[in-house]
Design a protein around this motif. Structure first.
Motif, PDB file in Angstrom:
ATOM      1  N   THR A 127       0.818  -1.217   0.000  1.00  0.00           N
ATOM      2  CA  THR A 127       0.000   0.000   0.000  1.00  0.00           C
ATOM      3  C   THR A 127       0.848   1.261   0.000  1.00  0.00           C
ATOM      4  N   LEU A 128       1.931   1.256   0.764  1.00  0.00           N
ATOM      5  CA  LEU A 128       2.776   2.441   0.891  1.00  0.00           C
ATOM      6  C   LEU A 128       3.292   2.915  -0.457  1.00  0.00           C
ATOM      7  N   PHE A 129       3.508   2.005  -1.395  1.00  0.00           N
ATOM      8  CA  PHE A 129       4.140   2.341  -2.665  1.00  0.00           C
ATOM      9  C   PHE A 129       3.144   2.695  -3.773  1.00  0.00           C
ATOM     10  N   LEU A 130       1.860   2.524  -3.506  1.00  0.00           N
ATOM     11  CA  LEU A 130       0.852   2.787  -4.534  1.00  0.00           C
ATOM     12  C   LEU A 130       0.713   4.282  -4.787  1.00  0.00           C
ATOM     13  N   PRO A 131       0.542   4.697  -6.049  1.00  0.00           N
ATOM     14  CA  PRO A 131       0.473   6.123  -6.383  1.00  0.00           C
ATOM     15  C   PRO A 131      -0.595   6.893  -5.615  1.00  0.00           C
ATOM     16  N   HIS A 132      -1.765   6.302  -5.439  1.00  0.00           N
ATOM     17  CA  HIS A 132      -2.825   7.040  -4.740  1.00  0.00           C
ATOM     18  C   HIS A 132      -2.462   7.263  -3.271  1.00  0.00           C
ATOM     19  N   TYR A 133      -1.765   6.286  -2.657  1.00  0.00           N
ATOM     20  CA  TYR A 133      -1.408   6.443  -1.248  1.00  0.00           C
ATOM     21  C   TYR A 133      -0.279   7.449  -1.085  1.00  0.00           C
ATOM     22  N   GLN A 134       0.688   7.431  -1.999  1.00  0.00           N
ATOM     23  CA  GLN A 134       1.744   8.432  -1.970  1.00  0.00           C
ATOM     24  C   GLN A 134       1.170   9.835  -2.168  1.00  0.00           C
ATOM     25  N   TYR A 135       0.156   9.939  -3.019  1.00  0.00           N
ATOM     26  CA  TYR A 135      -0.522  11.222  -3.241  1.00  0.00           C
ATOM     27  C   TYR A 135      -1.176  11.726  -1.948  1.00  0.00           C
ATOM     28  N   VAL A 136      -1.850  10.837  -1.243  1.00  0.00           N
ATOM     29  CA  VAL A 136      -2.508  11.212   0.011  1.00  0.00           C
ATOM     30  C   VAL A 136      -1.477  11.610   1.069  1.00  0.00           C
ATOM     31  N   LEU A 137      -0.392  10.871   1.162  1.00  0.00           N
ATOM     32  CA  LEU A 137       0.653  11.226   2.120  1.00  0.00           C
ATOM     33  C   LEU A 137       1.221  12.612   1.830  1.00  0.00           C
ATOM     34  N   GLU A 138       1.373  12.927   0.547  1.00  0.00           N
ATOM     35  CA  GLU A 138       1.881  14.248   0.171  1.00  0.00           C
ATOM     36  C   GLU A 138       0.891  15.346   0.565  1.00  0.00           C
ATOM     37  N   LEU A 139      -0.392  15.110   0.335  1.00  0.00           N
ATOM     38  CA  LEU A 139      -1.418  16.081   0.741  1.00  0.00           C
ATOM     39  C   LEU A 139      -1.369  16.331   2.245  1.00  0.00           C
ATOM     40  N   ILE A 140      -1.270  15.248   3.003  1.00  0.00           N
ATOM     41  CA  ILE A 140      -1.273  15.369   4.466  1.00  0.00           C
ATOM     42  C   ILE A 140      -0.002  16.042   4.954  1.00  0.00           C
ATOM     43  N   ASN A 141       1.135  15.666   4.406  1.00  0.00           N
ATOM     44  CA  ASN A 141       2.409  16.269   4.823  1.00  0.00           C
ATOM     45  C   ASN A 141       2.481  17.756   4.489  1.00  0.00           C
ATOM     46  N   ASN A 142       1.779  18.139   3.425  1.00  0.00           N
ATOM     47  CA  ASN A 142       1.763  19.552   3.011  1.00  0.00           C
ATOM     48  C   ASN A 142       0.588  20.326   3.598  1.00  0.00           C
ATOM     49  N   ASN A 143      -0.164  19.699   4.521  1.00  0.00           N
ATOM     50  CA  ASN A 143      -1.306  20.346   5.180  1.00  0.00           C
ATOM     51  C   ASN A 143      -2.314  20.911   4.172  1.00  0.00           C
ATOM     52  N   HIS A 144      -2.613  20.102   3.168  1.00  0.00           N
ATOM     53  CA  HIS A 144      -3.534  20.552   2.114  1.00  0.00           C
ATOM     54  C   HIS A 144      -4.862  21.025   2.696  1.00  0.00           C
ATOM     55  N   PHE A 145      -5.417  20.262   3.637  1.00  0.00           N
ATOM     56  CA  PHE A 145      -6.657  20.649   4.317  1.00  0.00           C
ATOM     57  C   PHE A 145      -6.407  20.912   5.804  1.00  0.00           C
ATOM     58  N   GLY A 146      -5.165  21.197   6.160  1.00  0.00           N
ATOM     59  CA  GLY A 146      -4.832  21.402   7.560  1.00  0.00           C
ATOM     60  C   GLY A 146      -4.607  20.078   8.280  1.00  0.00           C
ATOM     61  N   ALA A 147      -4.544  20.151   9.580  1.00  0.00           N
ATOM     62  CA  ALA A 147      -4.236  18.968  10.387  1.00  0.00           C
ATOM     63  C   ALA A 147      -5.376  17.959  10.370  1.00  0.00           C
ATOM     64  N   ILE A 148      -5.019  16.682  10.540  1.00  0.00           N
ATOM     65  CA  ILE A 148      -6.027  15.628  10.658  1.00  0.00           C
ATOM     66  C   ILE A 148      -6.665  15.705  12.040  1.00  0.00           C
ATOM     67  N   LEU A 149      -7.983  15.678  12.073  1.00  0.00           N
ATOM     68  CA  LEU A 149      -8.721  15.653  13.333  1.00  0.00           C
ATOM     69  C   LEU A 149      -9.210  14.249  13.662  1.00  0.00           C
ATOM     70  N   LYS A 150      -9.607  13.526  12.613  1.00  0.00           N
ATOM     71  CA  LYS A 150     -10.132  12.171  12.817  1.00  0.00           C
ATOM     72  C   LYS A 150      -9.878  11.324  11.570  1.00  0.00           C
ATOM     73  N   LEU A 151      -9.509  10.068  11.802  1.00  0.00           N
ATOM     74  CA  LEU A 151      -9.373   9.094  10.724  1.00  0.00           C
ATOM     75  C   LEU A 151     -10.346   7.959  10.978  1.00  0.00           C
ATOM     76  N   GLU A 152     -11.055   7.576   9.927  1.00  0.00           N
ATOM     77  CA  GLU A 152     -11.913   6.395   9.975  1.00  0.00           C
ATOM     78  C   GLU A 152     -11.445   5.446   8.875  1.00  0.00           C
ATOM     79  N   ALA A 153     -11.032   4.244   9.262  1.00  0.00           N
ATOM     80  CA  ALA A 153     -10.539   3.282   8.283  1.00  0.00           C
ATOM     81  C   ALA A 153     -11.050   1.895   8.638  1.00  0.00           C
ATOM     82  N   ASP A 154     -11.501   1.165   7.622  1.00  0.00           N
ATOM     83  CA  ASP A 154     -12.051  -0.165   7.852  1.00  0.00           C
ATOM     84  C   ASP A 154     -11.567  -1.125   6.773  1.00  0.00           C
ATOM     85  N   PHE A 155     -11.661  -2.399   7.070  1.00  0.00           N
ATOM     86  CA  PHE A 155     -11.373  -3.448   6.089  1.00  0.00           C
ATOM     87  C   PHE A 155     -12.182  -4.662   6.512  1.00  0.00           C
ATOM     88  N   GLY A 156     -13.113  -5.079   5.666  1.00  0.00           N
ATOM     89  CA  GLY A 156     -13.919  -6.248   5.993  1.00  0.00           C
ATOM     90  C   GLY A 156     -14.330  -7.037   4.770  1.00  0.00           C
TER      91      GLY A 156
END
Length: 325
Positions: A127-156
């Motif tokens: 997952t770490l190496f996938l383009p979409h995940y690298q894109y999201v990490l870049e957005l978060i590291n650059n504070n695109h929408f500011g700091a994260i307040l809450k994460l919701e993640a599931d897998f079922g």
């Protein structure tokens, strides 16, 4: 060792090995040289399907092959440490499928041997190496929408219960947490870091493997609600609620996917990615380059990142009373 074409060996001939082999064939200057299974007939069938140069009926024979530059370990979780050590002791670069091992002590033993042998080792958390995940990490590291307040993640998902299946077999690390819960946990750690405190509860199959696990990570200014289950199909999304908007990795977030951006004014934008493979090709390309550069540790999936992930999973297991020993 060649500097152009990387000759790969695979230990284990199951479903994930098949996906890896399929993607390996798409990576330039890479070759599936050998496949090994404890069942020679199974290895031969796998080798014919994926055009391996040679098939072995023992892992020991594969690691002795001087033509092999890298080995992908695709056996059940409980064998990861033993098979990694077997490869490292023969100075073979190792890409070991997630979870890296069964607990932090095993991970530390593997890393220590890698350092002693000066031989490349990396956890295959694709997952770490996938383009979409690298894109999201870049957005978060650059504070695109500011700091994260809450994460919701599931897998079922909901496989048919079968105590003889690896997924439900506690003795080989089966259950929702290590098999699929690792992905929501990784989503939290890779974006928010290790939590200050953890809450967790689980339900169990008659085999002793966990059927579902609900986890809460608490940070000073954020929280993460993480879920894994083998009892139901879920959206399998990762949704980051930030100060000024939402970053949503659409289902299934751990594999090639799309990303939806929603600002606080309600404007939505869908980002798509031109993936032409199953997705394992990206970690293969990264690992190949590490070999060509003479590296013994990845700068992305670092030893520290693997240790943090396993340490957190150990804490969750202690909280829910899941003991593999």
């Amino acid at each position: 060792m060649t500097t152009n074409c990387i000759n790969w060996g695979i230990i284990g001939a199951g479903k994930i090995a098949s996906k890896f082999a399929a993607d390996l064939s798409t990576v330039s200057n890479s070759n599936l040289y050998a496949i090994a299974s404890r069942n020679l007939e199974k290895a031969n069938l796998f080798g014919k399907e994926f055009n391996a140069d040679i098939a072995y009926g023992s892992y020991e024979d594969l690691v002795l092959d001087a033509h092999i530059d890298a080995i992908y370990i695709a056996t059940p979780h409980s064998f990861h440490k033993a098979h990694t050590i077997l490869c490292l002791n023969h100075n073979k670069a190792v890409l070991c499928e997630k979870p890296f091992a069964m607990n932090l002590q095993e991970v530390e033993d593997m890393i220590q041997l890698s350092k002693e042998k000066n031989t490349l080792l990396m956890e295959a958390l694709w997952t770490l190496f996938l383009p979409h995940y690298q894109y999201v990490l870049e957005l978060i590291n650059n504070n695109h929408f500011g700091a994260i307040l809450k994460l919701e993640a599931d897998f079922g998902f909901h496989p048919t219960y079968n105590e003889t299946s690896r997924v439900f077999d506690k003795s080989v690390g089966g259950g929702s947490l290590l098999d699929i819960g690792i992905y929501p946990v990784f989503a939290a750690i890779s974006t928010l870091g290790q939590p200050e405190s953890i809450e967790a509860k689980a339900e169990f199959f008659s085999s002793g493997a966990d059927s579902k696990c609900d986890i809460k990570f608490h940070y000073s200014s954020a929280k993460a609600n993480l879920k894994s289950t083998l009892l139901a199909e879920t959206n399998t999304e990762a949704i980051f609620h930030c100060e000024n908007g939402i970053i949503k990795i659409n289902g299934r977030f751990h594999e090639p996917s799309s990303v939806t951006l929603i600002d606080n004014q309600g404007h939505s934008e869908l980002k798509t990615f031109n993936n032409k493979t199953i997705g394992y090709s990206y970690e293969i390309e990264h690992f190949n380059q590490l070999i060509r550069d003479g590296k013994t540790e990845s700068d992305l999936m670092t030893f520290e990142r693997s240790k943090q992930l396993m340490s957190t999973l150990d804490t969750v297991r202690a909280l829910i009373g899941l003991d593999y020993s």
